[in-house]
Motif scaffolding. Structure first.
Motif, PDB file in Angstrom:
ATOM      1  N   CYS A 239       0.849  -1.193   0.000  1.00 33.67           N
ATOM      2  CA  CYS A 239       0.000   0.000   0.000  1.00 33.67           C
ATOM      3  C   CYS A 239       0.887   1.246   0.000  1.00 33.67           C
ATOM      4  CB  CYS A 239      -0.897   0.000   1.233  1.00 33.67           C
ATOM      5  SG  CYS A 239      -1.835   1.522   1.422  1.00 33.67           S
TER       6      CYS A 239
ATOM      7  N   CYS B  60       0.195   3.462   3.451  1.00 35.73           N
ATOM      8  CA  CYS B  60       0.585   3.067   4.814  1.00 35.73           C
ATOM      9  C   CYS B  60       1.647   1.976   4.841  1.00 35.73           C
ATOM     10  CB  CYS B  60      -0.637   2.619   5.608  1.00 35.73           C
ATOM     11  SG  CYS B  60      -1.280   1.026   5.062  1.00 35.73           S
TER      12      CYS B  60
ATOM     13  N   SER C 144       1.496  -1.124   4.276  1.00 38.80           N
ATOM     14  CA  SER C 144       1.115  -2.491   4.619  1.00 38.80           C
ATOM     15  C   SER C 144       1.203  -3.344   3.360  1.00 38.80           C
ATOM     16  CB  SER C 144      -0.287  -2.524   5.216  1.00 38.80           C
ATOM     17  OG  SER C 144      -1.228  -2.104   4.258  1.00 38.80           O
TER      18      SER C 144
ATOM     19  N   CYS D 244      -4.544  -0.199   0.402  1.00 42.47           N
ATOM     20  CA  CYS D 244      -5.114  -1.264   1.231  1.00 42.47           C
ATOM     21  C   CYS D 244      -6.549  -0.914   1.643  1.00 42.47           C
ATOM     22  CB  CYS D 244      -4.245  -1.510   2.459  1.00 42.47           C
ATOM     23  SG  CYS D 244      -4.422  -0.270   3.738  1.00 42.47           S
TER      24      CYS D 244
ATOM     25  N   CYS E  78      -6.906   1.911   4.291  1.00 42.03           N
ATOM     26  CA  CYS E  78      -6.679   3.254   3.752  1.00 42.03           C
ATOM     27  C   CYS E  78      -7.851   3.688   2.873  1.00 42.03           C
ATOM     28  CB  CYS E  78      -5.374   3.304   2.967  1.00 42.03           C
ATOM     29  SG  CYS E  78      -3.921   3.261   4.023  1.00 42.03           S
TER      30      CYS E  78
END
Ligand SMILES: [Zn+2]
Ligand SMILES: [Zn+2]
Length: 242
Positions: free
Chosen positions: A49, A52, A54, A141, A144
């Motif tokens: 992502c 963020c 992830s 993601c 988000c």
């Protein structure tokens, strides 16, 4: 003594010994040479992502390992890669680690790595290194996506698609750490970044201008009232000159 009883490796001539018995008719080192742990692999892709950091693993998003992009990427590779590797019969992997080769190009889609596999094959320890290329896919993601909903005060449009300009803007914002990107859209003709704050727009523009030659167009649209005052959204179109 019957000398003929001593078996040897037909490839290198090494005699078998008690501590080093032949494996499938070969000495250990010749056996490992002929039988690498790794037989092949599926598409080596990691999905991260951009907002963020992830990563996607087994159809689920998992939080980033580290705020440091490179450490994060390495750990994601170690985590995600094993299931994409096809192993030789009788082989097991104990650990996978990666050294990233083009780490200075943080935004590169294809990442060259040096992969180190350690494991066993027919219980013989083996460590293998492979230069491989990993594809990094950027995808927002679920969390988000939810967070961003539709809130933004400013939008930056980067035209045409240029990863270096995108990276510069994002690096600047993450350094400043005040304005968040709530949504990032990859369009056919460029990128749209949605920002929580419009105060940084002029700074972003001057930051880009230091490095690139661009034309800028700013527009405002009314989107509501707050405390009796009109509230505007700002859109900045940054177009790279030819
Ligand atoms: Zn041998
Ligand atoms: Zn995210």
């Amino acid at each position: 003594m019957n000398k003929e009883m001593n078996k040897f490796c037909p490839q290198c001539g090494k005699l078998e010994s008690k501590s080093q018995p032949l494996v499938k008719g070969l000495c250990r080192s010749c056996f490992l040479k002929n039988n690498p742990i790794l037989e092949g692999y599926k598409e080596l892709k990691v999905v991260i992502c951009p907002s963020c950091s992830s990563y996607l693993h087994q159809n689920k998003w998992h939080p980033k390992f580290s705020a440091n992009d490179e450490i994060n990427l390495k750990k994601i590779i170690s985590k995600v890669l094993p299931e994409k590797l096809k192993l030789q019969q009788g082989a097991r992997i104990n650990s996978v680690s990666a050294v990233i080769e083009n780490s200075e190009n943080k935004n590169e889609k294809n990442i060259g790595i040096q992969l180190t596999l350690s494991g066993t094959i027919y219980n013989i320890n083996s460590t293998e290194k492979y230069p491989l290329e990993i594809i990094r896919e950027r995808s927002i993601c679920n969390l988000c996506k939810k967070k961003s909903s539709s809130y933004y005060e400013a939008k930056i449009q980067l035209r045409p698609k240029n990863e270096k300009v995108l990276r510069l803007v994002k690096d600047y914002l993450s350094r400043e750490n005040k304005t968040l990107i709530t949504k990032e859209e990859e369009k056919e003709f460029g990128y749209d970044l949605y920002l929580t704050n419009k105060k940084d727009i002029s700074k972003i523009i001057s930051e880009v201008k230091k490095n690139f030659s661009i034309d800028v167009k700013i527009s405002r649209t009314l989107y509501g009232r707050k405390g009796g005052e009109d509230v505007f959204r700002t859109t900045a179109l940054l177009r790279l000159k030819e």
